[in-house]
Scaffold this active site. Structure first.
Site, short mmCIF file in Angstrom:
data_model
loop_
_atom_site.label_atom_id
_atom_site.label_comp_id
_atom_site.label_asym_id
_atom_site.label_seq_id
_atom_site.Cartn_x
_atom_site.Cartn_y
_atom_site.Cartn_z
N TYR A 1 -6.47 1.96 6.60
CA TYR A 1 -5.67 0.84 6.09
C TYR A 1 -5.49 -0.29 7.09
O TYR A 1 -4.80 -1.25 6.82
CB TYR A 1 -4.28 1.32 5.65
CG TYR A 1 -3.62 2.21 6.70
CD1 TYR A 1 -3.21 1.71 7.92
CD2 TYR A 1 -3.41 3.56 6.46
CE1 TYR A 1 -2.63 2.52 8.87
CE2 TYR A 1 -2.82 4.39 7.41
CZ TYR A 1 -2.44 3.86 8.61
OH TYR A 1 -1.87 4.66 9.57
N LYS B 1 2.38 4.52 1.50
CA LYS B 1 2.55 5.03 2.87
C LYS B 1 2.17 6.50 2.84
O LYS B 1 2.87 7.34 2.28
CB LYS B 1 4.00 4.86 3.34
CG LYS B 1 4.19 5.22 4.79
CD LYS B 1 5.54 4.76 5.28
CE LYS B 1 5.71 5.00 6.77
NZ LYS B 1 5.48 6.36 7.20
N CYS C 1 16.63 47.09 9.69
CA CYS C 1 16.57 48.42 10.29
C CYS C 1 17.33 48.53 11.60
O CYS C 1 17.41 49.60 12.19
CB CYS C 1 15.11 48.83 10.51
SG CYS C 1 14.31 47.88 11.80
N GLU D 1 0.85 -1.20 0.00
CA GLU D 1 0.00 0.00 0.00
C GLU D 1 0.88 1.24 0.00
O GLU D 1 2.00 1.19 0.47
CB GLU D 1 -0.84 0.05 1.30
CG GLU D 1 -1.84 -1.05 1.44
CD GLU D 1 -2.38 -1.16 2.87
OE1 GLU D 1 -2.02 -0.32 3.73
OE2 GLU D 1 -3.15 -2.10 3.12
N CYS E 1 10.19 49.73 10.07
CA CYS E 1 11.21 48.92 9.40
C CYS E 1 10.94 48.93 7.88
O CYS E 1 9.83 48.63 7.44
CB CYS E 1 11.15 47.50 9.94
SG CYS E 1 12.15 46.36 9.03
N CYS F 1 10.66 41.68 14.16
CA CYS F 1 11.19 43.03 14.30
C CYS F 1 10.08 43.89 14.90
O CYS F 1 8.94 43.86 14.44
CB CYS F 1 11.59 43.56 12.92
SG CYS F 1 11.80 45.34 12.89
N CYS G 1 17.10 43.66 14.01
CA CYS G 1 16.53 43.46 12.68
C CYS G 1 17.58 43.73 11.61
O CYS G 1 18.19 44.80 11.60
CB CYS G 1 15.32 44.37 12.49
SG CYS G 1 14.71 44.34 10.80
N ASP H 1 1.57 10.19 4.00
CA ASP H 1 2.30 11.05 4.93
C ASP H 1 1.32 11.95 5.67
O ASP H 1 1.07 13.08 5.26
CB ASP H 1 3.32 11.87 4.14
CG ASP H 1 4.42 12.40 5.03
OD1 ASP H 1 4.49 11.98 6.20
OD2 ASP H 1 5.21 13.24 4.56
N LYS I 1 10.87 3.18 2.55
CA LYS I 1 10.85 4.65 2.37
C LYS I 1 11.54 5.01 1.06
O LYS I 1 12.67 4.60 0.82
CB LYS I 1 11.59 5.32 3.53
CG LYS I 1 10.89 5.16 4.87
CD LYS I 1 9.76 6.15 4.97
CE LYS I 1 9.58 6.73 6.28
NZ LYS I 1 10.14 7.66 6.98
S1 IVH Z 1 0.18 0.09 8.79
C1 IVH Z 1 1.07 -2.13 12.65
N1 IVH Z 1 -0.29 1.25 6.47
O1 IVH Z 1 3.10 5.08 8.84
C2 IVH Z 1 0.86 -1.47 11.34
N2 IVH Z 1 0.71 2.55 8.18
O2 IVH Z 1 5.78 4.73 9.94
C3 IVH Z 1 0.94 -0.01 11.43
N3 IVH Z 1 1.14 4.89 7.55
O3 IVH Z 1 2.14 4.59 12.18
C4 IVH Z 1 0.63 0.82 10.33
N4 IVH Z 1 0.31 4.77 5.51
O4 IVH Z 1 0.83 6.30 10.71
C5 IVH Z 1 0.21 1.41 7.71
N5 IVH Z 1 -0.77 2.14 4.37
C6 IVH Z 1 -0.31 2.30 5.61
C7 IVH Z 1 0.21 3.53 6.07
C8 IVH Z 1 0.72 3.61 7.36
C9 IVH Z 1 0.87 5.55 6.42
C10 IVH Z 1 1.77 5.48 8.74
C11 IVH Z 1 1.13 5.09 10.05
C12 IVH Z 1 2.20 4.39 10.80
C13 IVH Z 1 3.43 4.99 10.20
C14 IVH Z 1 4.64 4.12 10.44
#
Ligand code: IVH
Length: 696
Positions: A245, A116, A432, A114, A458, A453, A429, A118, A335
């Site tokens: 997720y 990840k 000024c 999946e 200024c 400032c 600053c 942010d 990552k």
């Molecule tokens: S699974 C035990 N799935 O990434 C399993 N986490 O670095 C825990 N995150 O704490 C998480 N997308 O906040 C999972 N598709 C995804 C995710 C995901 C983002 C975040 C989540 C987790 C953090 C870990």
């Protein structure tokens, strides 16, 4: 309509609106037009205003956010929320696959990959199908109860799909209500990521900058900052979204899911938004291919991603593999390398903004990064430079944060020669020489970290103010950009925005790189700007927290800028969209004699201070001498419209309930003001009652 009939219609409307919310916010496939939706929504508001007992916390009308909280209560997750281990290379990934295989000798493994996301991890609890508790991860065992904030996120279902109502709360997870649809579990905890889309982030930051507030560094910070807000009404205005997720806990399901794939299907059916792109892989090669494909397409996603999450599909296998003290052994985050580049930090300059904020900027050897050449990057603030020990002469890593603003993220310590010079943040600053202070966190997100400032004269602040005054969204004066503002100030022609109105053609045409024609255009623009509506003038003044939207709201409430500035906090907060922070900022601005003088000079220069948005009050009307307090959402009238009608009929609208209040007009979500009115035994009417009074 009787209460019983009202109840029936209410249930129908709630069900229908929920269906449309789901189609719009979760599936992104709206089934009806905005107007049709508004009609249903307003009917619901009207019904709830007539029968306030029908309002429940999970009604679609409650998405706008309830009363502010004093603090977030702690809440224990039914199952701890762990983190994930990270990998950064294919090698590490293969090592992970082998490790899992060692726990499951001879077994076939299949995986789900999946994106990840942010954002910010949250846990959502549903009891008998009702959303009863939402929490942050916190320390993994106990998080903050942010239910009120999460209720404003439109893609979080208030009820699981096709389920009748029940009550609950963070403190209790006993059965309440009745089980309905066979698929709906009696108790469910799901995990997901709350995020702000890239577009939502850009919009939010543009608004914050325009209101003189510190922008968020990236969408994740913006999402985290929003969820930390104690006032859910502010959260409701932030375009937050969620992707779910994971499963924390499930009880009473007809057929509990046995794998990630089944679980994603189940929670999707229950009404959650799940990651759109997932891959089912049966070998390490397929995993590598999926991760590479995700990397190719993820920039087109509406939200930020920083990796891939690889999860063992089978729950039975997960159980055999288990957890380490920190994270599951059956999942890992891969990552992606952020779009980074290394370059030399030649110097650190400090920019002074319109509000006096000092921002350190890295002056870099130009380097190509993700599609453009970068020679400057933000260093955020003094603490950031200190924490990262960033020195002049360092080789630094820069990154596109939020894929837009480049930022210095680290120092390449292996390239240190010892000749690098630590940076001393200026104690005065840089523009000024005046005193700077970081005592007050004057805007959300800059709690005491931003130096400002303190000198209103200024040149950098003046420049910023002139540019802001001339900006398209404010007084819209063509040609009034940074270069001209700089020249006007350094030549001594302009010290404040009022000076613009005494500029002569010979003054402007005499400036460097300024032809007569451009000078004429600029002066023509200045002339035209005198006729702009009051809200543009107010916004143009650049008062902290007064963005364009707030300026318009004030324009609807006050006939002239002078009336506005003659008002105290109470009168100001009687306007829709104007809270204490904004009102105090306005009062404080006006408390400065120089600002009052500025306003006088603008007036004498012929700048319009009247509001076209305001509708004049009539004296001696039907409501003469009567004081009203408006609370809650009225079915048809916006609060301001109601206020204008009352004032037109000679009445007065106050923001607080007291013994002197003659009428309290209560709509949906009326809160403490209604309670107080009831305690004081005041006359409480609804919108229909108000309209009747107005007719008299
Ligand atoms: S699974 C035990 N799935 O990434 C399993 N986490 O670095 C825990 N995150 O704490 C998480 N997308 O906040 C999972 N598709 C995804 C995710 C995901 C983002 C975040 C989540 C987790 C953090 C870990």
């Amino acid at each position: 309509m009787t209460l019983n009939e009202g109840r029936q219609r209410h249930a129908q409307l709630v069900e229908e609106i929920r269906r449309h919310d789901y189609a719009y916010y979760v599936l992104a496939q709206p089934a009806i037009s905005d107007q049709e939706y508004d009609r249903l929504y307003h009917e619901l508001i009207a019904l709830e205003s007539k029968f306030p007992e029908l309002i429940s916390s999970d009604s679609p009308t409650q998405r706008v956010g309830g009363q502010p909280l004093k603090e977030f209560k702690p809440v224990r997750h039914l199952v701890p929320m762990t983190s994930l281990d990270n990998t950064y290379s294919q090698e590490d990934l293969l090592e992970f696959v082998h490790r899992v295989q060692r726990f499951l000798p001879g077994e076939a493994l299949d995986w789900i990959v999946e994106p990840k996301i942010d954002g910010v991890a949250v846990n959502l609890r549903y009891q008998n199908g009702n959303f009863t508790c939402g929490a942050t991860r916190g320390d993994g065992a106990i998080g903050d109860d942010i239910t009120a904030n999460l209720r404003t996120v439109r893609s979080i279902p208030a009820r699981l799909r096709s389920q009748p109502g029940a009550a609950g709360g963070c403190g209790k997870h006993t059965d309440a209500g009745q089980a309905g649809h066979e698929e709906i579990p009696s108790l469910l905890e799901v995990r997901g990521e709350v995020y702000l889309t890239k577009a939502g982030f850009e919009k939010l930051n543009a608004e914050r900058k325009a209101a003189g507030e510190e922008p968020f560094a990236n969408p994740r910070n913006a999402a985290a900052g929003s969820l930390k807000q104690l006032d859910p009404r502010i959260v409701a205005k932030r375009p937050l979204d969620i992707l779910v997720y994971g499963l924390g806990h499930i009880e009473g399901a007809a057929r509990p899911p046995e794998s990630q794939a089944e679980m994603l299907e189940l929670i999707k059916r229950l009404g959650f938004k799940t990651p759109g792109n997932t891959w089912h892989c049966r070998s390490a090669e397929q995993l590598v291919a999926a991760i590479a494909e995700l990397d190719r397409i993820r920039r087109k996603f509406p939200y930020e991603t920083d990796g891939a999450v690889i999860k063992l599909n089978s729950f039975a296998q997960r159980e055999q593999v288990g957890f380490t003290s920190k994270a599951p052994r059956w999942a890992i985050a891969y990552k992606y390398a952020a779009e980074q580049a290394e370059t030399l930090l030649r110097a650190i300059t400090v920019q002074v903004g319109r509000t006096g904020a000092l921002t350190p900027v890295a002056e870099l050897d130009p380097v190509f990064l993700a599609g453009s050449t970068i020679s400057r990057a933000t260093l955020h603030n003094e603490d950031y430079i200190r924490q990262k020990d960033i020195r002049i002469g360092d080789t630094v890593t820069i990154q596109k944060a939020g894929e837009v603003i480049p930022a210095v993220v680290d120092v390449v310590l292996t390239r240190r020669t010892g000749k690098e010079i630590p940076f001393r943040f200026p104690q005065s600053c840089p523009e000024c020489g005046s005193k700077v202070s970081r005592a007050a966190g004057i805007a959300e997100g800059d709690e005491g970290v931003v130096w400002r400032c303190l000198n209103p004269d200024c040149p950098a602040q003046i420049r910023g103010r002139i540019e802001h005054w001339c900006a398209r969204g404010a007084m819209d004066i063509e040609g009034g950009g940074e270069a001209l503002a700089r020249q006007l100030i350094s030549s001594g022609l302009v010290r404040d925005v009022a000076d613009l109105y005494s500029l002569k053609l010979s003054d402007v045409a005499g400036l460097e790189r300024m032809g007569e024609k451009s000078a004429q255009t600029f002066l023509g623009g200045i002339g035209e700007s005198k006729g702009r509506d009051m809200w543009r003038v107010l916004y143009g003044l650049g008062i902290l927290h007064v963005g364009a939207g707030v300026a318009k709201a004030l324009g609807r409430c006050f006939p002239t800028l002078e009336d506005l500035f003659a008002s105290g906090v109470e009168q100001l907060t009687a306007c829709e969209e104007v809270g204490d922070v904004i009102a105090q900022s306005i009062v404080q601005w006006n408390g400065d004699a120089r600002n009052r003088k500025l306003l006088e000079r603008l007036k004498s220069a012929g700048v319009n201070l009247k509001s076209e948005l305001f509708r004049p009050k009539a004296k001696g009307g039907a409501l003469a001498g009567k004081t009203f307090v408006l609370t809650g959402t009225l079915p048809k009238l916006k609060r301001e419209e109601a206020a204008v009608k009352i004032e037109t009929a000679g009445g007065r609208v106050s923001s607080s309930v007291s013994k002197k209040t003659d009428y309290v007009v209560a709509g949906a979500e009326a809160g403490s003001k209604l309670d107080k009115a009831q305690k004081l035994g005041l006359t409480i009417i609804d919108e229909a009652g108000l309209l009747k009074l107005l007719e008299q």
